[in-house]
Design a protein around this motif. Sequence first.
Motif, PDB file in Angstrom:
ATOM      1  N   ASP A 125       0.824  -1.214   0.000  1.00 58.75           N
ATOM      2  CA  ASP A 125       0.000   0.000   0.000  1.00 58.75           C
ATOM      3  C   ASP A 125       0.858   1.265   0.000  1.00 58.75           C
ATOM      4  O   ASP A 125       0.322   2.367  -0.113  1.00 58.75           O
ATOM      5  CB  ASP A 125      -1.010   0.002   1.165  1.00 58.75           C
ATOM      6  CG  ASP A 125      -0.379  -0.234   2.516  1.00 58.75           C
ATOM      7  OD1 ASP A 125       0.674  -0.911   2.597  1.00 58.75           O
ATOM      8  OD2 ASP A 125      -0.943   0.240   3.527  1.00 58.75           O
ATOM      9  N   HIS A 126       2.193   1.114   0.085  1.00 56.45           N
ATOM     10  CA  HIS A 126       3.104   2.261   0.027  1.00 56.45           C
ATOM     11  C   HIS A 126       4.104   2.153  -1.129  1.00 56.45           C
ATOM     12  O   HIS A 126       4.845   3.100  -1.385  1.00 56.45           O
ATOM     13  CB  HIS A 126       3.866   2.409   1.351  1.00 56.45           C
ATOM     14  CG  HIS A 126       2.961   2.416   2.539  1.00 56.45           C
ATOM     15  ND1 HIS A 126       2.572   3.569   3.191  1.00 56.45           N
ATOM     16  CD2 HIS A 126       2.309   1.402   3.160  1.00 56.45           C
ATOM     17  CE1 HIS A 126       1.729   3.254   4.169  1.00 56.45           C
ATOM     18  NE2 HIS A 126       1.555   1.945   4.163  1.00 56.45           N
ATOM     19  N   GLU A 212       4.837   3.732   8.671  1.00 60.71           N
ATOM     20  CA  GLU A 212       3.938   2.835   9.404  1.00 60.71           C
ATOM     21  C   GLU A 212       4.383   2.540  10.840  1.00 60.71           C
ATOM     22  O   GLU A 212       3.775   1.720  11.511  1.00 60.71           O
ATOM     23  CB  GLU A 212       3.736   1.540   8.627  1.00 60.71           C
ATOM     24  CG  GLU A 212       3.062   1.810   7.285  1.00 60.71           C
ATOM     25  CD  GLU A 212       2.375   0.594   6.734  1.00 60.71           C
ATOM     26  OE1 GLU A 212       1.165   0.445   6.982  1.00 60.71           O
ATOM     27  OE2 GLU A 212       3.043  -0.202   6.050  1.00 60.71           O
ATOM     28  N   HIS A 249      -0.326   6.282   8.067  1.00 58.92           N
ATOM     29  CA  HIS A 249      -1.770   6.176   7.863  1.00 58.92           C
ATOM     30  C   HIS A 249      -2.442   7.104   8.869  1.00 58.92           C
ATOM     31  O   HIS A 249      -1.995   7.240  10.001  1.00 58.92           O
ATOM     32  CB  HIS A 249      -2.275   4.749   8.100  1.00 58.92           C
ATOM     33  CG  HIS A 249      -1.850   3.769   7.048  1.00 58.92           C
ATOM     34  ND1 HIS A 249      -2.315   3.808   5.751  1.00 58.92           N
ATOM     35  CD2 HIS A 249      -1.001   2.720   7.108  1.00 58.92           C
ATOM     36  CE1 HIS A 249      -1.771   2.814   5.053  1.00 58.92           C
ATOM     37  NE2 HIS A 249      -0.965   2.139   5.846  1.00 58.92           N
TER      38      HIS A 249
HETATM   39 ZN   LIG Z   1       0.243   0.536   5.093  1.00 63.71          ZN
END
Ligand SMILES: [Zn+2]
Length: 324
Positions: A125-126, A212, A249
Motif C-alpha cells: 500500500d506504500h 507505518e 496512515h
Molecule cells: Zn500501510
Amino acid sequence: MPPRNSPLFHRVLLPALCSSTIVATLAVGEARQNVVRTADPVKRGLTTSDFPRTVKVTDNVYTYEDFHAGDEKFTTTNLFVVTDAGVLVADGQGDPAATKGLVDAIARVTPKPIKYVVICSDHGDHTGGNASFPAGITYLVHPTSKAILERQAASGRGAAGWTLPPDAVVVPEKKAITLGSEELQVIFLGRAHTGGDLSVYLPRQKILFMSEIFLNRVFPAMRSAYPSDWLRTLTRAEQMDVRIYVPGHGFTEQAAVSNEELRAYHKALDAVVAEATRLYKAGVPVDNAITQADFGEYAAWTLSQSQGPIAIRKVYEELSGALK
Ligand SMILES: [Zn+2]
C-alpha cells in the motif's frame, strides 16, 4: 465566512479560493481540543470527495493523503519536501494511478524534479504504485525491505511494472542527504511494522515522517510486525527533538496534536501487547484468545475488527519464541 480551520471552510471554500493546488493547510492555530481524534474522514468532518489532498505542513514540507484500498476509509499518507535542488518523497501510494496522483500533486506545487524516493514501508500500500515515479530518481531503502522487495519481485508478487533499481541506496542505520538548502536524515529507529521501517527527519524543521511506525488512530497492524521492538522504536522517536510527527496512515496533525497522538498510539500498542500477553500467560489457546480479547477503547479504532486477531497471533508468536 467560516473560520479557516472549520471543516466547512476546507470542504467548500478553500478549493474554490486556491485553484486546487493545496486543499488544506495545517491548522496551526486550531485549538487542540477541537481536533477530532480519529482516522475516519467522516467523523473528522470531511467527505470522501475531499481526497486525495495535499496538506501544507510548513513552507516547503507537504503531505499527500489518499484513501487506502478497502471498505473502511482512512488515508495512506506520504511526505514530500520541496527544495531549490529538487524534491524528496517519502513513501508512495498503493497502485500506479494513486501514485500518479501524488506525482501530479507535487508538480502542482513545484516545477522541480523528484530526486529521491525513500521507501519507509515496503508494504504494497506504500510501494505498489512506484511505477509512476519518474525514471532516474534515487531510491533509499533499508536492507531488510530491499530483500523483501526483491523476493516479492522474483516470485511475481511485486509492484505492478516496477522493481527496485540496482542503484538503490541501502540505509542500514542512518543517511544524511543535503538537497538544496535542506538537510534531511533517513533513519532506522528499529524494527516496528515491517522490520525495515525507515523514518525521514528534518532537523531544521523538527519534522519526523514515521511511515507505518505511527498509525494515527488506526489499530496496531501487526501482520509483519515485531511487537516489542516496535514499542522500543516508538520510545526512540519520542526521545527525538520533534515538533511534528507525521504518520503513514491517518491524518497529518498540527504540532501539539501530533505529539499527543504519537503517545496515544504508543499507549494503544502497549495495551494490545499487554492484552495478548495476559491471555498467553493464562494459557488461553490462540484461537480462543482472539474471541476473548478485550481491547477496551481501541476496539473502536479503525481496522480493529480485521487487525485485532492478527495482533493476538503476532504477540503469541513472539512470546513463544517463534518470531526472530
Ligand atoms: Zn500501510
